[in-house]
Design a protein around this motif. Structure first.
Motif, PDB file in Angstrom:
ATOM      1  N   ARG A  46      33.787  28.603 -98.978  1.00 59.51           N
ATOM      2  CA  ARG A  46      32.335  28.662 -98.843  1.00 59.51           C
ATOM      3  C   ARG A  46      31.666  28.868-100.205  1.00 59.51           C
ATOM      4  O   ARG A  46      30.668  28.217-100.539  1.00 59.51           O
ATOM      5  N   ALA A  47      32.230  29.764-101.006  1.00 60.04           N
ATOM      6  CA  ALA A  47      31.688  30.008-102.342  1.00 60.04           C
ATOM      7  C   ALA A  47      31.816  28.764-103.217  1.00 60.04           C
ATOM      8  O   ALA A  47      30.906  28.438-103.997  1.00 60.04           O
ATOM      9  N   LEU A  50      29.114  26.264-102.104  1.00 66.84           N
ATOM     10  CA  LEU A  50      27.786  26.723-102.497  1.00 66.84           C
ATOM     11  C   LEU A  50      27.547  26.568-103.992  1.00 66.84           C
ATOM     12  O   LEU A  50      26.406  26.379-104.431  1.00 66.84           O
ATOM     13  N   SER A  51      28.605  26.630-104.781  1.00 61.84           N
ATOM     14  CA  SER A  51      28.452  26.503-106.237  1.00 61.84           C
ATOM     15  C   SER A  51      28.006  25.107-106.649  1.00 61.84           C
ATOM     16  O   SER A  51      27.592  24.891-107.787  1.00 61.84           O
ATOM     17  N   ASP A  64      23.219  22.686 -92.081  1.00 64.84           N
ATOM     18  CA  ASP A  64      24.547  23.291 -91.970  1.00 64.84           C
ATOM     19  C   ASP A  64      25.184  22.676 -90.737  1.00 64.84           C
ATOM     20  O   ASP A  64      24.942  23.091 -89.604  1.00 64.84           O
ATOM     21  N   CYS A  67      27.797  24.851 -87.995  1.00 65.88           N
ATOM     22  CA  CYS A  67      27.543  26.133 -88.665  1.00 65.88           C
ATOM     23  C   CYS A  67      28.396  27.273 -88.149  1.00 65.88           C
ATOM     24  O   CYS A  67      28.525  28.310 -88.811  1.00 65.88           O
ATOM     25  N   MET A  72      27.667  30.452 -93.697  1.00 64.28           N
ATOM     26  CA  MET A  72      27.063  29.540 -94.660  1.00 64.28           C
ATOM     27  C   MET A  72      25.548  29.493 -94.464  1.00 64.28           C
ATOM     28  O   MET A  72      24.773  29.492 -95.438  1.00 64.28           O
ATOM     29  N   GLU A  75      23.834  32.417 -96.147  1.00 63.90           N
ATOM     30  CA  GLU A  75      23.839  32.359 -97.605  1.00 63.90           C
ATOM     31  C   GLU A  75      22.858  31.306 -98.114  1.00 63.90           C
ATOM     32  O   GLU A  75      22.195  31.508 -99.141  1.00 63.90           O
ATOM     33  N   LEU A  76      22.755  30.187 -97.425  1.00 67.46           N
ATOM     34  CA  LEU A  76      21.787  29.162 -97.807  1.00 67.46           C
ATOM     35  C   LEU A  76      20.360  29.684 -97.658  1.00 67.46           C
ATOM     36  O   LEU A  76      19.507  29.479 -98.531  1.00 67.46           O
ATOM     37  N   ARG A  79      19.250  32.042-100.327  1.00 68.20           N
ATOM     38  CA  ARG A  79      18.864  31.363-101.571  1.00 68.20           C
ATOM     39  C   ARG A  79      17.476  30.735-101.483  1.00 68.20           C
ATOM     40  O   ARG A  79      16.999  30.160-102.446  1.00 68.20           O
ATOM     41  N   PHE A 127      25.770  20.479 -95.583  1.00 61.86           N
ATOM     42  CA  PHE A 127      27.059  21.157 -95.702  1.00 61.86           C
ATOM     43  C   PHE A 127      27.829  20.948 -94.406  1.00 61.86           C
ATOM     44  O   PHE A 127      27.283  21.145 -93.315  1.00 61.86           O
TER      45      PHE A 127
END
Length: 218
Positions: A46-47, A50-51, A64, A67, A72, A75-76, A79, A127
């Motif tokens: 997941r990290a 996201l990067s 997502d 999901c 995820m 976290e989206l 942001r 994603f």
């Protein structure tokens, strides 16, 4: 097996058989050593995915796709993204909605159904973490074409074609027989990258979790 039949099997598994298993796996609850390797691998993947996007996603609309329990998604939204979180399992969506912090509620729309439904609209990014792993090469090609037609970029994972992964999966050690997932279909990431002019985001291997991430653009 067609996309529709595979989707139905996945829905049955996640919505009727293994909701509690996946709710525990995606939480801080104690799990077996085997499942702990899966949890660690999923966190790392997941990290990694996201990067591929900026830390500041204010103004972006993100899908997502698949999901699940909503890690995820959260976290989206944290942001700053406007997130449409879609899953085939209404039960897992309930878990995701319950877990979503109050301050993120206005940024997320949860929808039960097919992640490929064009009715979800267009996006700045999609994603699809481990939500395409049960489908055939032809179905994945069609899914990527569908998603890419409605998004600037699609970031997704597949189960890579490795002997260790398939040996572990077919021996059924990941989950007890009563809640075992539908069988993954292995893929060659190189083929998908070449066919869809994609970008390799790398592989995560953590015990019983092996997954490979890629990005394709519209």
């Amino acid at each position: 097996m067609s996309y529709e039949l595979t989707r139905a099997r996945v829905e049955t598994y996640f919505d009727r058989t293994a909701t509690r298993t996946w709710e525990a796996l995606t939480s801080d609850a104690p799990v077996s050593r085997i499942r702990e390797t899966v949890r660690k691998g999923r966190d790392e993947m997941r990290a990694r995915m996201l990067s591929a996007l900026p830390a500041d996603l204010r103004g972006a609309r993100v899908l997502d796709a698949g999901c699940g329990a909503g890690q995820m998604t959260a976290e989206l939204a944290e942001r700053g993204a406007e997130v449409v979180a879609v899953d085939i399992s209404p039960e897992l969506l309930k878990v995701a909605a319950r877990r979503l912090p109050d301050h993120l509620q206005g940024r997320v729309t949860f929808r039960a159904g097919d992640m490929l439904d064009p009715g979800h609209g267009t996006f700045d990014a999609v994603f699809a973490m481990d939500s395409l792993i049960y489908y055939s090469p032809a179905d994945i090609d069609a899914a990527l074409s569908c998603l890419s037609s409605r998004s600037e970029k699609t970031i997704f994972t597949v189960a890579p074609r490795t002997l260790p992964l398939m040996a572990m999966w077919y021996t059924g050690k990941l989950f007890p027989r009563s809640d075992r997932s539908p069988v993954m279909v292995p893929h060659a990431p190189e083929r998908l990258i070449a066919r869809h002019n994609g970008r390799d985001l790398g592989r995560v291997s953590s015990g019983f979790y092996i997954s490979h991430a890629m990005e394709v653009r519209a």
